[in-house]
Design an enzyme around this catalytic site. Structure first.
Site, PDB file in Angstrom:
ATOM      1  N   GLY A 168      34.554  32.037  38.089  1.00 56.93           N
ATOM      2  CA  GLY A 168      33.139  31.663  38.071  1.00 56.93           C
ATOM      3  C   GLY A 168      32.984  30.166  37.883  1.00 56.93           C
ATOM      4  O   GLY A 168      33.690  29.385  38.504  1.00 56.93           O
ATOM      5  N   ILE A 182      33.544  27.943  35.265  1.00 54.94           N
ATOM      6  CA  ILE A 182      34.711  27.199  34.798  1.00 54.94           C
ATOM      7  C   ILE A 182      35.850  27.405  35.779  1.00 54.94           C
ATOM      8  O   ILE A 182      36.597  26.491  36.093  1.00 54.94           O
ATOM      9  CB  ILE A 182      35.151  27.666  33.397  1.00 54.94           C
ATOM     10  CG1 ILE A 182      34.085  27.307  32.366  1.00 54.94           C
ATOM     11  CG2 ILE A 182      36.469  27.027  33.006  1.00 54.94           C
ATOM     12  CD1 ILE A 182      34.478  27.672  30.950  1.00 54.94           C
ATOM     13  N   ASN A 221      24.986  31.543  41.727  1.00 52.42           N
ATOM     14  CA  ASN A 221      26.260  30.892  41.396  1.00 52.42           C
ATOM     15  C   ASN A 221      26.386  29.527  42.055  1.00 52.42           C
ATOM     16  O   ASN A 221      27.152  28.682  41.626  1.00 52.42           O
ATOM     17  CB  ASN A 221      27.452  31.718  41.889  1.00 52.42           C
ATOM     18  CG  ASN A 221      27.538  33.088  41.231  1.00 52.42           C
ATOM     19  OD1 ASN A 221      27.964  34.026  41.853  1.00 52.42           O
ATOM     20  ND2 ASN A 221      27.117  33.188  39.986  1.00 52.42           N
ATOM     21  N   ASP A 276      33.522  35.657  31.383  1.00 53.48           N
ATOM     22  CA  ASP A 276      32.130  35.649  30.948  1.00 53.48           C
ATOM     23  C   ASP A 276      31.808  36.815  30.026  1.00 53.48           C
ATOM     24  O   ASP A 276      30.663  37.057  29.736  1.00 53.48           O
ATOM     25  CB  ASP A 276      31.203  35.690  32.162  1.00 53.48           C
ATOM     26  CG  ASP A 276      31.380  36.984  32.953  1.00 53.48           C
ATOM     27  OD1 ASP A 276      32.323  37.740  32.664  1.00 53.48           O
ATOM     28  OD2 ASP A 276      30.577  37.227  33.859  1.00 53.48           O
ATOM     29  N   ASN A 277      32.785  37.567  29.599  1.00 58.02           N
ATOM     30  CA  ASN A 277      32.413  38.669  28.722  1.00 58.02           C
ATOM     31  C   ASN A 277      33.466  38.965  27.673  1.00 58.02           C
ATOM     32  O   ASN A 277      34.649  38.724  27.856  1.00 58.02           O
ATOM     33  CB  ASN A 277      32.087  39.923  29.545  1.00 58.02           C
ATOM     34  CG  ASN A 277      33.319  40.470  30.212  1.00 58.02           C
ATOM     35  OD1 ASN A 277      34.076  41.221  29.604  1.00 58.02           O
ATOM     36  ND2 ASN A 277      33.561  40.073  31.453  1.00 58.02           N
ATOM     37  N   LEU A 278      32.947  39.467  26.573  1.00 59.36           N
ATOM     38  CA  LEU A 278      33.747  39.723  25.395  1.00 59.36           C
ATOM     39  C   LEU A 278      34.864  40.720  25.674  1.00 59.36           C
ATOM     40  O   LEU A 278      35.994  40.543  25.258  1.00 59.36           O
ATOM     41  CB  LEU A 278      32.804  40.284  24.325  1.00 59.36           C
ATOM     42  CG  LEU A 278      33.318  40.447  22.919  1.00 59.36           C
ATOM     43  CD1 LEU A 278      33.682  39.101  22.345  1.00 59.36           C
ATOM     44  CD2 LEU A 278      32.256  41.114  22.047  1.00 59.36           C
ATOM     45  N   CYS A 298      15.275  56.678  18.898  1.00 61.17           N
ATOM     46  CA  CYS A 298      13.851  56.892  18.664  1.00 61.17           C
ATOM     47  C   CYS A 298      13.038  55.609  18.811  1.00 61.17           C
ATOM     48  O   CYS A 298      11.895  55.645  19.253  1.00 61.17           O
ATOM     49  CB  CYS A 298      13.622  57.527  17.294  1.00 61.17           C
ATOM     50  SG  CYS A 298      14.233  59.219  17.251  1.00 61.17           S
TER      51      CYS A 298
END
Lengths: 524, 667
Positions: free
Chosen positions: B49, B51, B79, B164-166, B220
């Site tokens: 991506g 970087i 992008n 980009d994700n944990l 709920c």
């Protein structure tokens, strides 16, 4: 029917989230000039082009580049423009074959068309000339140098006033000086009569203010002023918690420390409001100063010593109804304050013979919102740095500091390298030892030119700067692609800050040392 | 017309073409030895991506010759503002493949602008000298796929994360620890960025400091009592969208089971009924009445039912249902106003939401029906960059917000909240990618321990842009990097979990086992495979299943903790399938790696006190098994790599409070 955002909004979605539409518009209206298309220069342009959306009239696009292909240096700028256009088809670039030297010396009016000038690897002599051209035209100038593992850039941008500094997590809660409408609201709460659910949903701002009123009643109308008094106040809150973990009371307790400071005008803002530019408003005053003056007058009058309320509330544990009501009360006060400032701005504009709506109300609103964080930077001119008022004492101090990460050494060496080229020609393709020796002499000369006595200059050169000189000689005048990429990123970032007038840019020199991966900024 | 003029002049100090090439530039600055190491190293880059694009360019230009790239994503219009290897014609194509192709097929066309010192030589020589074509391999795949095993990771000298994700970050972290390969982790958000090195036993790993997991909301709150815009957005995105266009029946049942308690049993039951009713309505998809039926159900019927539960509204603001005919009779909205050319930043009126709801419902329904023609199992999946889906979620969530007297949000804001969007710009990525290469140089130069965590910060009170922080040592109790990694070769088709427990886990070290107690917990990633403390029928079932039946295949890592030992960091068993024929001496399994912890604590301290803490441990595990919450619409922080800045000058904001800095890669 569709709500598909226009393509522009889609393409720039991620950055719009950073600098908003106003910033994007400023970028699109910019005219940027790059002198010397070095590796770093093209990296900077790449970073500027990707976020921009620009069109230029093509009248000057040279049609004779085929004629020049034999001349390696000259065809580069065109090749770059061509390629960069591929990066972002919204951009149309323009290249010129005239040398920077010719333009600076023979045709300074050429630079009038630009809103921003970036020069890489420009000699100091030309840089000084260009800087005075820019100063006269009030055009921001970036001077960038990058060799081996080191790089630096210097900004000269006259007076830079920033309203949208994007402070992190700021809020103005006014615990010590609640405004009347809020106090009225607080009085509506009868803590004793609430059931435990209601009690647990009173917004913490109300809780705090309620108990502050209780405290004041018991302490001659004074707020808890000392650390121990604040702790005592916390105990007062803890005592009345209905359960040991009642969240809104915990929130209230966690904000008690704020009472340590008093609401008012922060010192940095005070010096802005006391500035002669704020005192003497004329028809030539910029929007920033006119609004600043209106704020000053507001503080002295309607505000009773306080700035306009930003009106933004932090998140808190509360029921929707209570929170919305609180929000309304804060927003209402913020609107009243803004309107007072707005009418003062209109008054000021009319008093200097301008139209009362000459300043966009959004700008006034932003100023009111961020008043405590606005910023004024007055850049020193390059001429001051080099010739008329060198920062001798400070530079000397920085150099003598033993901290190995003190990047000021690279500044001296970059200047020595410039002197080197002037006196001995290119750094490239030379014998390393010879380079070291000549560079040492140049370093001493630069130090003396800054105003450091000769014996001290010699000592600094041999004791402090020698290892860096040896390294620099090894670079052989070469730019390293990843350092160019990094410098390109750093510079483009500051360029964007200055063009969009958002966030706080570097003042005025930033030096990168790749060996230690450090940057340092200096006012030179 | 707005105009940005780009004026470019030639480099003033251009060289005679023959003196230098880029290679010699790099050699001059790096020195012969390091330059050689760079050229011969094998590098894996995960993520292509923001970087990633910068980094890949830097790697190629810096003389790296063998690079593999893995990226799951395809290219999206948003992008293009920074992922400069991609252009319009690449939209919807694989990031990994396109970046490979660009760098391979057009290495010097793409980079001619950077090769200004020896342009004339480019065509002739550098293609030969510098041609990376044979050396970039791209994988359009998920890094968690089993082909990317620990063995595969071992084939690299360096791994560079540009993710980009944990989830993927944690996975690569774990794989690099298991393979003992240095990892450079990096991320950016807006003007902030960071890069640092992770190496087993030398530095902290990605999981040494706890990361904030996504916020979840009770069922709920989402289904019955929303009180904030985010609740309505989650409802629209995770519940309604999936119910109408996806297939979330199982998810919901599971969620309900986990969350049912005495107090809410009735409500949960009613919610399940609501869901079932909606399914019936769904059968009419495509008919003229469909839109109205859906609307009547979710904005009228369901709300009226909620209103009838008077207890619910004692301390809450009551919702007000919408009626289709009333809304349809209100003044027709003007066409969506175009505010400053950015119409999605304007908040829609109720009527605009209504029209958009009906319209986007039709658009999505048509798409779904068409897709089902090809394959009846086809469904639609929410995607923030899918305009129909965003229109629908914006309209539905805003209508629901209005019903519950919650403020409405612009499409732009809804997209942020629903889509986990992090501001991203080219400049920060460029800086961080430059730093990553410097870190790579240091590692290849044998100076790994001297690398520092590097942060790109805004200019605040302290001047300077990059802030350095020494690497911390691994946290002694980190369950990820302090865990011993042991290779296990075993026949996964014929070994049951029970026999793994008996023969490998609990068998004494002398007998070739791991010597753990019977009270162990076994996890595969976040999935519980076995747990003694927490009695569960399912675990008994698992015991008799074979490893492959439990999806414990080649390359999977089993984390085994001994609950008898305090703070046991456990072992990671890296599975490798092998039949007894291929194993030495016909053994049934083979272990390789340290079977004993490096330091054994004295026996008296190691024994666990049974009484206290057990209940808490069980509750914590129950929570980990799934708390039945509806997956939250992510906040921008969701996938963040948390940075805790120890340097108090940089970590304290104007108010004197400690602030956390969140840094991520963009998508």
């Amino acid at each position: 029917m569709t709500a598909i955002p226009d393509l522009k909004a889609q393409k720039y979605d991620r950055q719009l989230r950073l600098w908003a539409a106003s910033g994007q518009a400023a970028l699109e209206n910019a005219n940027v000039c790059l002198l010397n298309a070095t590796t770093t220069g093209t990296e900077i342009l790449k970073n500027l082009i990707l976020p921009d959306n620009a069109i230029v009239d093509q009248k000057d696009v040279s049609s004779n580049f085929f004629l020049d292909t034999s001349c390696i240096g000259k065809s580069k700028s065109l090749a770059i423009v061509e390629y960069l256009r591929e990066l972002n088809e919204d951009v149309k670039g323009h290249h010129d074959e005239r040398s920077p030297e010719y333009l600076i010396v023979e045709e300074p009016s050429f630079f009038d068309q630009f809103t921003m000038i970036i020069a890489t690897s420009l000699s100091d002599t030309l840089a000084l000339k260009l800087a005075s051209i820019c100063e006269a035209a009030n055009t921001p100038l970036f001077l960038v140098k990058c060799l081996g593992f080191t790089g630096m850039f210097r900004i000269q941008a006259g007076e830079n006033t920033i309203i949208e500094t994007h402070p992190e997590n700021f809020s103005d809660l006014r615990l010590d000086m609640p405004f009347p409408a809020f106090l009225e609201y607080v009085k509506e709460f009868d803590f004793d009569k609430m059931d435990s659910s209601e009690h647990g949903h009173v917004p913490f701002l109300v809780v705090l203010q309620h108990y502050l009123q209780v405290w004041k009643a018991a302490h001659d109308g004074k707020l808890p002023a000392s650390y121990s008094e604040r702790n005592e106040f916390k105990e007062l809150l803890k005592k009345d918690m209905r359960s040991y973990d009642e969240e809104n009371f915990e929130e209230a307790i966690s904000h008690v420390w704020r009472l340590a400071s008093t609401s008012g005008v922060p010192s940095e803002l005070k010096s802005i409001l006391d500035d002669p530019s704020c005192e003497n408003i004329t028809k030539d005053s910029t929007n920033f100063w006119i609004i600043a003056r209106a704020i000053r007058d507001f503080v002295q009058n309607e505000g009773s010593g306080l700035l306009p309320l930003p009106g933004k509330l932090p998140d808190m544990k509360a029921d929707t109804k209570g929170y919305v009501r609180l929000q309304q009360i804060y927003r209402q006060k913020a609107i009243e304050d803004y309107e007072a400032v707005h009418s003062r701005v209109q008054g000021l504009l009319t008093s200097v013979g301008l139209l009362s709506d000459a300043i966009d109300s959004r700008e006034i609103e932003e100023f009111c919102k961020f008043a405590s964080h606005v910023k004024v930077i007055r850049y020193r001119r390059l001429e001051q740095e080099y010739l008329t008022e060198p920062n001798t004492t400070t530079i000397c101090q920085w150099l003598e500091e033993s901290d190995p990460q003190n990047n000021i050494v690279h500044y001296v060496i970059f200047r020595a390298a410039d002197l080197f080229v002037k006196e001995h020609g290119s750094l490239k393709g030379r014998d390393e030892e010879e380079t070291v020796q000549l560079l040492e002499d140049c370093t001493t000369n630069v130090l003396t030119s800054i105003g450091i006595p000769n014996n001290k200059a010699v000592a600094l050169t041999t004791d402090r700067l020698k290892p860096y000189i040896i390294n620099f000689a090894r670079y052989n005048g070469a730019e390293l692609p990843n350092i160019a990429s990094l410098m390109g990123g750093l510079v483009a970032q500051e360029v964007i800050k200055i063009i969009t007038r958002q966030y706080i840019p570097v003042n005025n020199t930033c030096i990168y040392d790749g060996m230690n991966a450090t940057t340092a900024t200096y006012v030179l | 017309h707005p105009a940005l003029a780009l004026f470019v002049s030639p480099a003033q100090t251009s060289l005679p073409a023959s003196t230098m090439s880029r290679e010699s530039h790099n050699t001059a600055v790096l020195g012969q030895t390091l330059h050689q190491r760079v050229a011969s190293s094998r590098v894996l880059m995960v993520g292509a991506g923001g970087i990633g694009c910068e980094l890949l360019k830097n790697l190629v230009l810096s003389g790296f010759k063998t690079i593999e790239v893995v990226d799951l994503d395809t290219i999206d219009l948003s992008n293009l503002n920074r992922q400069f290897l991609f252009q319009k014609q690449h939209i919807k194509k694989s990031k990994a493949h396109v970046s490979e192709r660009i760098l391979v097929q057009l290495p010097f066309r793409s980079y001619k602008y950077l090769r200004i010192d020896d342009e004339s030589k480019v065509a002739k020589e550098s293609a030969l000298k510098f041609n990376p074509s044979a050396n970039i391999t791209s994988h359009h795949a998920n890094i968690k796929d089993k082909e990317f095993s620990v063995e595969w990771f071992k084939g690299f000298d360096l791994v560079l994360n540009a993710l980009d994700n944990l989830d993927a970050r944690r996975h690569v972290n774990m794989m690099c620890l298991a393979a003992d390969v240095p990892l450079i982790e990096s991320g950016t958000t807006g003007y902030l960025g960071q890069a640092y090195v992770i190496k087993k036993d030398v530095t902290e790993c990605f999981d040494c400091t706890p990361k904030v997991t996504p916020t979840t909301y009770p069922v709920c709150t989402i289904r019955s009592t929303p009180s904030a815009p985010i609740h309505c957005i989650v409802w629209a995105k995770s519940y309604l969208f999936n119910q109408l266009f996806g297939n979330s029946e199982e998810d919901e049942e599971e969620a309900f089971q986990k969350e049912t308690s005495d107090e809410n049993a009735l409500e949960i039951e009613a919610l399940a009924r609501e869901t079932a009713e909606l399914r019936t309505i769904k059968e009419a998809m495509g008919s003229d009445e469909y839109g109205k039926a859906v609307f009547d159900k979710i904005f009228t019927g369901d709300i009226e039912r909620l209103l009838s539960m008077e207890d619910m509204w004692k301390n809450r603001t009551k919702p007000t249902p919408f009626y289709y005919d009333e809304l349809a009779a209100t003044m027709q909205a003007q066409t969506l106003s175009d505010v400053n050319g950015l119409k999605d930043q304007h908040t829609w009126s109720v009527r605009e939401c209504f029209d958009m709801f009906m319209d986007s419902l039709t658009r999505l329904s048509t798409r779904l029906l068409n897709a089902k023609k090809d394959n009846p199992t086809n469904i639609l999946v929410f995607d923030k960059d899918d305009n129909d889906a965003m229109d629908f979620v914006t309209a539905a969530s805003n209508l629901r917000s209005t019903v519950f007297k919650i403020e409405r949000k612009s499409r732009f804001d809804v997209k942020s909240m629903a889509g986990n969007i992090i501001p991203a710009i080219a400049t920060t990525n460029a800086v961080i990618a430059g730093i990553v290469v410097m870190q790579a140089y240091k590692i290849l130069n044998g100076q790994l321990s001297q690398t520092k965590r590097t942060y790109l910060k805004q200019v605040t009170r302290r001047p300077g842009l990059l802030v350095l922080e020494a690497n911390s040592e691994p946290q002694p109790d980190c369950a990820v990097c302090r865990t011993r990694n042991i290779g296990l070769k075993i026949d996964i088709h014929h070994t049951t979990l029970q026999s793994l427990l008996d023969n490998v886990v609990t068998a004494s070290i002398e007998n070739g086992g791991l010597g753990m107690s019977e009270e162990v917990t076994i996890l595969e990633g976040d999935r519980y495979i076995y747990e003694v403390l927490l009695y569960d029928i399912e675990f008994d079932d698992n015991a008799e299943k074979t490893l492959d039946a439990l999806a414990l295949e080649d390359g999977k890592i089993l984390n085994i903790k001994d609950d008898e030992v305090d703070d046991d960091t456990g072992v990671n068993l890296v599975l490798q399938h092998a039949t007894s024929v291929t194993l030495k001496n016909g053994a049934s399994f083979e272990l390789s790696g340290p079977k004993r912890p490096a330091m054994t604590e004295p026996e008296s301290l190691g024994k666990r006190k049974r009484e206290e803490g057990d209940e808490m441990a069980i509750n914590a595990k129950k929570a980990a098994l799934g708390n039945g919450s509806v997956p939250a619409a992510s906040t921008p922080q969701e996938d963040a790599g948390v940075i805790n800045l120890d340097d108090d000058e940089t970590a304290i904001d104007e108010d004197g409070r400690t602030v956390k800095v969140w840094v991520l890669e963009d998508d």
